[in-house]
Design a protein around this motif. Structure first.
Motif, PDB file in Angstrom:
ATOM      1  N   HIS A  41      28.482  50.745 135.488  1.00 46.45           N
ATOM      2  CA  HIS A  41      29.763  50.216 135.968  1.00 46.45           C
ATOM      3  C   HIS A  41      30.631  48.934 134.862  1.00 46.45           C
ATOM      4  O   HIS A  41      31.415  48.969 134.900  1.00 46.45           O
ATOM      5  CB  HIS A  41      28.860  49.230 137.251  1.00 46.45           C
ATOM      6  N   THR A  42      29.619  48.577 134.031  1.00 46.69           N
ATOM      7  CA  THR A  42      30.413  47.431 132.955  1.00 46.69           C
ATOM      8  C   THR A  42      31.407  48.287 132.441  1.00 46.69           C
ATOM      9  O   THR A  42      32.596  47.860 132.147  1.00 46.69           O
ATOM     10  CB  THR A  42      29.313  47.176 132.155  1.00 46.69           C
ATOM     11  N   ASP A  43      31.167  49.399 131.749  1.00 43.64           N
ATOM     12  CA  ASP A  43      32.061  50.149 131.430  1.00 43.64           C
ATOM     13  C   ASP A  43      33.768  50.583 132.289  1.00 43.64           C
ATOM     14  O   ASP A  43      34.770  50.305 132.538  1.00 43.64           O
ATOM     15  CB  ASP A  43      31.601  51.804 131.390  1.00 43.64           C
ATOM     16  N   GLN A  50      39.834  44.000 134.114  1.00 47.65           N
ATOM     17  CA  GLN A  50      38.917  42.786 134.473  1.00 47.65           C
ATOM     18  C   GLN A  50      38.100  42.398 133.630  1.00 47.65           C
ATOM     19  O   GLN A  50      37.796  40.568 133.925  1.00 47.65           O
ATOM     20  CB  GLN A  50      38.144  42.776 135.863  1.00 47.65           C
ATOM     21  N   ASP A  51      38.054  42.946 132.503  1.00 45.84           N
ATOM     22  CA  ASP A  51      37.276  41.996 131.643  1.00 45.84           C
ATOM     23  C   ASP A  51      37.837  41.099 130.821  1.00 45.84           C
ATOM     24  O   ASP A  51      38.983  41.308 129.986  1.00 45.84           O
ATOM     25  CB  ASP A  51      35.940  43.271 130.422  1.00 45.84           C
ATOM     26  N   PRO A  52      37.360  39.332 130.303  1.00 45.79           N
ATOM     27  CA  PRO A  52      38.294  39.204 129.378  1.00 45.79           C
ATOM     28  C   PRO A  52      38.517  39.059 128.399  1.00 45.79           C
ATOM     29  O   PRO A  52      39.153  38.631 127.176  1.00 45.79           O
ATOM     30  CB  PRO A  52      37.516  37.882 129.938  1.00 45.79           C
ATOM     31  N   GLU A  53      37.290  39.394 127.516  1.00 46.80           N
ATOM     32  CA  GLU A  53      37.109  40.054 126.371  1.00 46.80           C
ATOM     33  C   GLU A  53      37.955  42.042 126.195  1.00 46.80           C
ATOM     34  O   GLU A  53      37.561  42.686 125.210  1.00 46.80           O
ATOM     35  CB  GLU A  53      36.221  40.023 126.012  1.00 46.80           C
ATOM     36  N   GLY A  54      38.145  42.522 127.360  1.00 46.93           N
ATOM     37  CA  GLY A  54      38.698  43.817 126.797  1.00 46.93           C
ATOM     38  C   GLY A  54      40.044  44.217 125.900  1.00 46.93           C
ATOM     39  O   GLY A  54      40.692  42.835 126.193  1.00 46.93           O
ATOM     40  N   VAL A 109      25.614  39.345 115.482  1.00 48.90           N
ATOM     41  CA  VAL A 109      26.682  40.203 115.104  1.00 48.90           C
ATOM     42  C   VAL A 109      27.983  39.949 116.922  1.00 48.90           C
ATOM     43  O   VAL A 109      28.608  40.726 116.728  1.00 48.90           O
ATOM     44  CB  VAL A 109      26.640  41.441 115.693  1.00 48.90           C
ATOM     45  N   ARG A 110      27.860  38.885 117.696  1.00 45.78           N
ATOM     46  CA  ARG A 110      28.141  38.435 119.194  1.00 45.78           C
ATOM     47  C   ARG A 110      29.948  38.787 118.577  1.00 45.78           C
ATOM     48  O   ARG A 110      30.577  39.350 119.787  1.00 45.78           O
ATOM     49  CB  ARG A 110      26.930  37.870 119.710  1.00 45.78           C
ATOM     50  N   ALA A 111      30.040  37.638 117.406  1.00 45.53           N
ATOM     51  CA  ALA A 111      31.138  36.819 117.984  1.00 45.53           C
ATOM     52  C   ALA A 111      32.327  38.528 117.273  1.00 45.53           C
ATOM     53  O   ALA A 111      33.265  38.560 118.095  1.00 45.53           O
ATOM     54  CB  ALA A 111      31.709  36.134 116.434  1.00 45.53           C
TER      55      ALA A 111
HETATM   56  N1  LIG Z   1      32.588  40.553 128.717  1.00 50.09           N
HETATM   57  C1  LIG Z   1      32.336  40.113 130.321  1.00 50.09           C
HETATM   58  C2  LIG Z   1      30.909  39.800 130.077  1.00 50.09           C
HETATM   59  C3  LIG Z   1      30.466  41.001 130.201  1.00 50.09           C
HETATM   60  C4  LIG Z   1      28.664  41.067 130.455  1.00 50.09           C
HETATM   61  O1  LIG Z   1      28.769  40.062 130.588  1.00 50.09           O
HETATM   62  N2  LIG Z   1      28.147  41.376 129.878  1.00 50.09           N
HETATM   63  C5  LIG Z   1      26.415  41.797 129.311  1.00 50.09           C
HETATM   64  C6  LIG Z   1      26.332  42.924 129.453  1.00 50.09           C
HETATM   65  S1  LIG Z   1      26.085  44.044 130.755  1.00 50.09           S
HETATM   66  C7  LIG Z   1      26.009  45.308 130.590  1.00 50.09           C
HETATM   67  O2  LIG Z   1      26.094  46.277 131.509  1.00 50.09           O
HETATM   68  C8  LIG Z   1      26.231  41.127 128.477  1.00 50.09           C
HETATM   69  O3  LIG Z   1      25.093  41.093 128.209  1.00 50.09           O
HETATM   70  N3  LIG Z   1      26.896  39.668 128.925  1.00 50.09           N
HETATM   71  C9  LIG Z   1      25.892  38.698 127.196  1.00 50.09           C
HETATM   72  C10 LIG Z   1      27.081  39.061 125.453  1.00 50.09           C
HETATM   73  O4  LIG Z   1      27.717  40.003 126.387  1.00 50.09           O
HETATM   74  O5  LIG Z   1      26.639  38.505 124.945  1.00 50.09           O
HETATM   75  C11 LIG Z   1      32.845  38.402 129.359  1.00 50.09           C
HETATM   76  O6  LIG Z   1      33.783  38.149 129.378  1.00 50.09           O
HETATM   77  O7  LIG Z   1      32.718  37.731 130.955  1.00 50.09           O
END
Ligand SMILES: N[C@@H](CCC(=O)N[C@@H](CSCO)C(=O)NCC(=O)O)C(=O)O
Ligand SMILES: NC(=O)c1ccc[n+]([C@@H]2O[C@H](COP(=O)([O-])OP(=O)(O)OC[C@H]3O[C@@H](n4cnc5c(N)ncnc54)[C@H](O)[C@@H]3O)[C@@H](O)[C@H]2O)c1
Ligand SMILES: [Zn+2]
Ligand SMILES: [Zn+2]
Length: 371
Positions: A41-43, A50-54, A109-111
């Protein structure tokens, strides 16, 4: 090299199946041929805008399994031919988070991952000469993808990629939330809100933990049959009640449940999940991902009277350390994966996977790149 991929050019638009260019892996990177990928569902959430990081245009997908084709300079933990699962939660083993012993939320590598690029700040994907963004460090909707070495779990090559791809997100998240985040104990009562891939995996984890009553809650009653097969004992459709659902659950249990899990991404349901937790010690785990600008709220008295609100990413699982063992557990029948796979289809039909999800007809659609 060329690769077939499903590209999200714009939010809210169907994916387009095109041939993209994939550049060779750089230092610390690995080229992976994806065999199978689930659609989570996250895809759909990110595709919706709706994803602020999209970011767009992007190659989505983060629930895959594949084989290493080529490694970049300095890569030592995997080699061509190894079977791997890409990780959206990396594990470098060295950062403050990895060494804390408190969390799986590696920062290595998160950033750059959140900016849709590889750790050196550039993309390995392009289409007609224009760069495409990576997604969650995985981009499994491309047959060939480039992933950081720290974002790969090496798994048993005899495992079935059509099933173990689900350990790349949904099933690991649900099972891990039960054991690592909530730490459910024998006899505990559990309420699961949302019976998609995540919620059903929570139910499976709760049964492993020998939980007592397991409440399965969904507005789509078609989901109850599989929830029962996974071990749920009580089934609630909120649409059947006029009272708030937290009140219904409190009346059914006396004082509420020991653990609740929100597996939808709806902030109103997150509140209900917190408020149906047992006075004095009940805890509620937020798993669902809510859209940009959404916030959770409750009366502070709910916390004053002993309830705890928690959250979990990837079920608290450290991917490189723990995922290989979970794959072994799946091969040994200790983790059931097959019932989650309600549909399989070639990449060309991936938009059908999103339709089935939105229509409530699938649990997981798994894409195959080769017949
Ligand atoms: N990018 C979004 C948040 C998305 C989010 O919460 N991702 C989860 C994984 S969902 C997998 O189906 C997650 O692990 N988040 C921790 C991370 O990404 O480090 C936003 O900015 O709100
Ligand atoms: N935190 C993490 O690491 C993590 C990992 C994976 C997925 N997620 C998130 O978990 C959520 C669930 O993902 P999924 O793939 O299982 O989704 P899904 O769409 O397959 O399942 C969601 C379920 O919720 C039900 N539902 C919707 N509204 C409801 C309501 N008001 N009350 C009760 N039930 C309702 C739907 O009928 C459906 O069965 C999503 O928000 C996803 O982004 C989080
Ligand atoms: Zn996911
Ligand atoms: Zn780390």
């Amino acid at each position: 090299m060329k690769s077939r991929a499903a590209v999200a050019f714009k939010p809210g638009q169907p994916l387009e199946i095109v041939e993209i260019d994939v550049a060779p892996p750089q230092t610390g990177e690995v080229l992976v041929k994806i065999l199978n990928t689930g659609v989570c569902h996250t895809d759909a959430f990110t595709l919706s805008g709706q994803d602020p990081e999209g970011l767009f245009p992007v190659v989505l997908g983060h629930e895959g399994a594949g084989i290493v084709m080529e490694v970049g300079e300095g890569v030592s933990s995997v080699k061509p031919g190894d079977h791997v699962i890409p990780l959206y939660t990396a594990e470098c083993g060295k950062c403050e988070f990895c060494t804390s012993g408190k969390t799986n939320l590696c920062i290595a590598v998160r950033a750059t991952q959140g900016k849709g690029v590889m750790p050196d700040g550039t993309s390995r994907f392009s289409y007609k000469g224009q760069p495409l963004y990576h997604y969650m460090g995985c981009s499994t909707f491309s047959e060939y993808t480039v992933v950081a070495e720290v974002s790969l779990a090496k798994v048993n090559p005899k495992s079935n990629p059509e099933h173990v791809c689900l350990l790349g997100c949904g099933v690991t998240t649900g099972i891990g939330a039960v054991h690592n985040t909530a730490k459910v104990q024998e006899g505990d009562s559990v309420a699961v809100f949302g019976l998609g891939g995540i919620g059903l995996a929570v139910i499976q984890g709760a049964r492993q933990a020998k939980a007592g009553r397991i409440f399965a809650i969904d507005t789509n009653p078609d989901k109850f049959e599989l929830a029962k097969a996974f071990g749920a004992t009580d089934f609630i459709n909120p649409k059947d009640y006029e009272a708030p659902i937290q009140q219904v659950i409190i009346e059914m249990t006396g004082w509420g449940v020991d653990h609740s899990f929100e597996c939808i991404g709806n902030v109103e349901v997150m509140r209900a999940a917190l408020e149906c937790a047992h006075r004095g010690w009940g805890q509620s785990v937020v798993i669902g991902v809510a859209g940009a600008g959404k916030e959770i709220s409750t009366r502070p008295f709910q916390l004053v009277t002993g309830r705890t609100w928690k959250g979990t990413a990837f079920g608290g699982v450290k991917g490189r350390t723990q995922l290989p063992g979970m794959v072994e557990d799946a091969m040994a029948g200790k983790i059931e994966l097959a019932p989650f796979v309600t549909h399989t289809m070639p990449l060309e039909d991936i938009n059908t996977a999103f339709d089935l999800m939105h229509e409530g007809k699938s649990i997981r659609s798994v894409i195959h790149y080769t017949p």
